[in-house]
Write an enzyme that holds these catalytic residues in place. Structure first.
Site, PDB file in Angstrom:
ATOM      1  CE  LYS A  11      11.860  97.778 -16.233  1.00 18.13           C
ATOM      2  NZ  LYS A  11      13.589  97.071 -15.987  1.00 18.13           N
ATOM      3  CE1 TYR A  51      13.239  91.745 -16.060  1.00 18.10           C
ATOM      4  CE2 TYR A  51      11.394  92.540 -14.284  1.00 18.10           C
ATOM      5  CZ  TYR A  51      12.158  92.693 -15.681  1.00 18.10           C
ATOM      6  OH  TYR A  51      12.060  94.287 -16.094  1.00 18.10           O
ATOM      7  CG  PHE A  59      19.799  92.984  -9.749  1.00 14.84           C
ATOM      8  CD1 PHE A  59      18.304  92.614 -10.534  1.00 14.84           C
ATOM      9  CD2 PHE A  59      21.250  93.032 -10.270  1.00 14.84           C
ATOM     10  CE1 PHE A  59      18.736  92.147 -11.896  1.00 14.84           C
ATOM     11  CE2 PHE A  59      21.171  92.048 -11.688  1.00 14.84           C
ATOM     12  CZ  PHE A  59      20.024  92.433 -11.941  1.00 14.84           C
ATOM     13  NE  ARG A  87      17.908  95.966 -24.522  1.00  9.44           N
ATOM     14  CZ  ARG A  87      17.857  95.623 -23.297  1.00  9.44           C
ATOM     15  NH1 ARG A  87      16.800  94.837 -23.079  1.00  9.44           N
ATOM     16  NH2 ARG A  87      19.022  95.929 -22.774  1.00  9.44           N
ATOM     17  CB  THR A  93      21.050  97.630 -17.977  1.00  9.46           C
ATOM     18  OG1 THR A  93      20.791  97.379 -19.152  1.00  9.46           O
ATOM     19  CG2 THR A  93      20.093  97.857 -16.646  1.00  9.46           C
ATOM     20  NE  ARG A 104      15.993 100.868 -19.439  1.00  6.31           N
ATOM     21  CZ  ARG A 104      16.834  99.581 -19.441  1.00  6.31           C
ATOM     22  NH1 ARG A 104      17.495  99.741 -20.475  1.00  6.31           N
ATOM     23  NH2 ARG A 104      15.362  98.909 -19.086  1.00  6.31           N
ATOM     24  CG  ASN A 114      15.922  99.808 -15.866  1.00  8.13           C
ATOM     25  OD1 ASN A 114      14.856  99.681 -15.300  1.00  8.13           O
ATOM     26  ND2 ASN A 114      16.966  99.480 -15.907  1.00  8.13           N
ATOM     27  CG  HIS A 117      11.214  94.611 -19.907  1.00  7.62           C
ATOM     28  ND1 HIS A 117      12.219  93.970 -19.884  1.00  7.62           N
ATOM     29  CD2 HIS A 117      10.396  93.650 -21.191  1.00  7.62           C
ATOM     30  CE1 HIS A 117      12.398  92.665 -20.186  1.00  7.62           C
ATOM     31  NE2 HIS A 117      11.011  92.765 -21.651  1.00  7.62           N
ATOM     32  CD  GLU A 128      10.436  89.581 -22.508  1.00 10.79           C
ATOM     33  OE1 GLU A 128      11.742  89.282 -22.083  1.00 10.79           O
ATOM     34  OE2 GLU A 128       9.914  90.699 -22.882  1.00 10.79           O
TER      35      GLU A 128
HETATM   36  P1  IDP Z   1      17.450  95.053 -18.821  1.00 12.05           P
HETATM   37  O1  IDP Z   1      16.043  95.481 -18.643  1.00 12.05           O
HETATM   38  O2  IDP Z   1      18.125  96.400 -19.816  1.00 12.05           O
HETATM   39  O3  IDP Z   1      17.490  93.855 -20.492  1.00 12.05           O
HETATM   40  P2  IDP Z   1      18.798  93.473 -17.338  1.00 12.05           P
HETATM   41  O4  IDP Z   1      19.769  92.789 -17.449  1.00 12.05           O
HETATM   42  O5  IDP Z   1      17.965  92.460 -18.341  1.00 12.05           O
HETATM   43  O6  IDP Z   1      18.524  94.849 -18.004  1.00 12.05           O
HETATM   44  O7  IDP Z   1      18.336  94.032 -15.652  1.00 12.05           O
HETATM   45  C1  IDP Z   1      17.076  93.843 -15.969  1.00 12.05           C
HETATM   46  C2  IDP Z   1      16.566  94.775 -14.861  1.00 12.05           C
HETATM   47  O8  IDP Z   1      16.995  94.493 -13.696  1.00 12.05           O
HETATM   48  C3  IDP Z   1      16.757  96.116 -15.186  1.00 12.05           C
HETATM   49  O9  IDP Z   1      16.218  96.471 -16.232  1.00 12.05           O
HETATM   50  C4  IDP Z   1      16.378  97.143 -13.891  1.00 12.05           C
HETATM   51  O10 IDP Z   1      15.424  97.102 -13.663  1.00 12.05           O
HETATM   52  C5  IDP Z   1      17.287  95.569 -12.959  1.00 12.05           C
HETATM   53  N1  IDP Z   1      18.874  95.554 -12.833  1.00 12.05           N
HETATM   54  C6  IDP Z   1      19.813  95.302 -14.432  1.00 12.05           C
HETATM   55  N2  IDP Z   1      21.038  95.424 -13.478  1.00 12.05           N
HETATM   56  C7  IDP Z   1      20.891  95.514 -11.503  1.00 12.05           C
HETATM   57  C8  IDP Z   1      21.765  96.153 -10.496  1.00 12.05           C
HETATM   58  O11 IDP Z   1      22.634  95.891 -11.043  1.00 12.05           O
HETATM   59  N3  IDP Z   1      21.159  96.258  -9.679  1.00 12.05           N
HETATM   60  C9  IDP Z   1      19.712  96.912  -9.599  1.00 12.05           C
HETATM   61  N4  IDP Z   1      19.001  96.604 -10.770  1.00 12.05           N
HETATM   62  C10 IDP Z   1      19.319  95.888 -11.832  1.00 12.05           C
HETATM   63 MG    MG Z   2      16.314  92.488 -19.918  1.00 12.96          MG
END
Ligand code: IDP
Ligand code: MG
Length: 144
Positions: A11, A51, A59, A87, A93, A104, A114, A117, A128
């Protein structure tokens, strides 16, 4: 053993902080094979498309602003259980919940920024990969 493919994104925060090599090294050291790769960037509307599953989340606006804020490095990783392996290497996350030694835990700036992805299932991985790569850019089994 059948190999599987997954999509990885370094990212904008990872590219900005010169972490491309450090992150790719973890994939290579853990047996994931890079079979497509490029540096690119997403427009706001492309980030919204990528997304889309999160469009109702609070968010979403901030996440898509962030994901379109600078260059990203997109890769296809091949290997046995590549989706879950990636993963596992990424960690949770929220970096505060991520296990020691994960990408992470070691590198993420925040829950949003973070650093990486990774696809979460075979169907999303296919979607994707198709979002970023036309078929002819995929090396697939020709790599090894
Ligand atoms: P993942 O990337 O671990 O699969 P997802 O739940 O799919 O997590 O969320 C996608 C992305 O959205 C996360 O990697 C992070 O960058 C962002 N994100 C997820 N939850 C939050 C939140 O509560 N606040 C701000 N950003 C978030
Ligand atoms: Mg995800």
């Amino acid at each position: 053993m059948e190999s599987e493919q997954t999509l990885s994104i370094i990212k904008p925060d990872g590219v900005r902080r010169n972490l491309i090599g450090a992150i790719l090294k973890r994939f290579e050291e853990n047996g994931l094979i890079l079979t497509a790769m490029k540096m690119t960037s997403l427009s706001k509307s492309q980030a919204e498309g990528f997304y889309a599953v999160h469009r109702e989340r609070p968010f979403f606006a901030s996440l898509t602003d962030y994901m379109s804020s600078g260059p990203i490095v997109v890769s296809v990783l091949d290997g046995y259980n590549a989706i879950s392996k990636n993963r596992e290497l990424m960690g949770a996350t929220n970096p505060q919940d991520a296990a020691e030694g994960t990408i992470r835990k070691d590198f993420a700036e925040s829950l949003e920024a973070n650093t990486v992805h990774g696809s979460d299932a075979p169907e999303t991985a296919r979607e994707e990969i198709g979002f970023f790569f036309p078929g002819w850019e995929l090396i697939g089994s020709k790599r090894s």
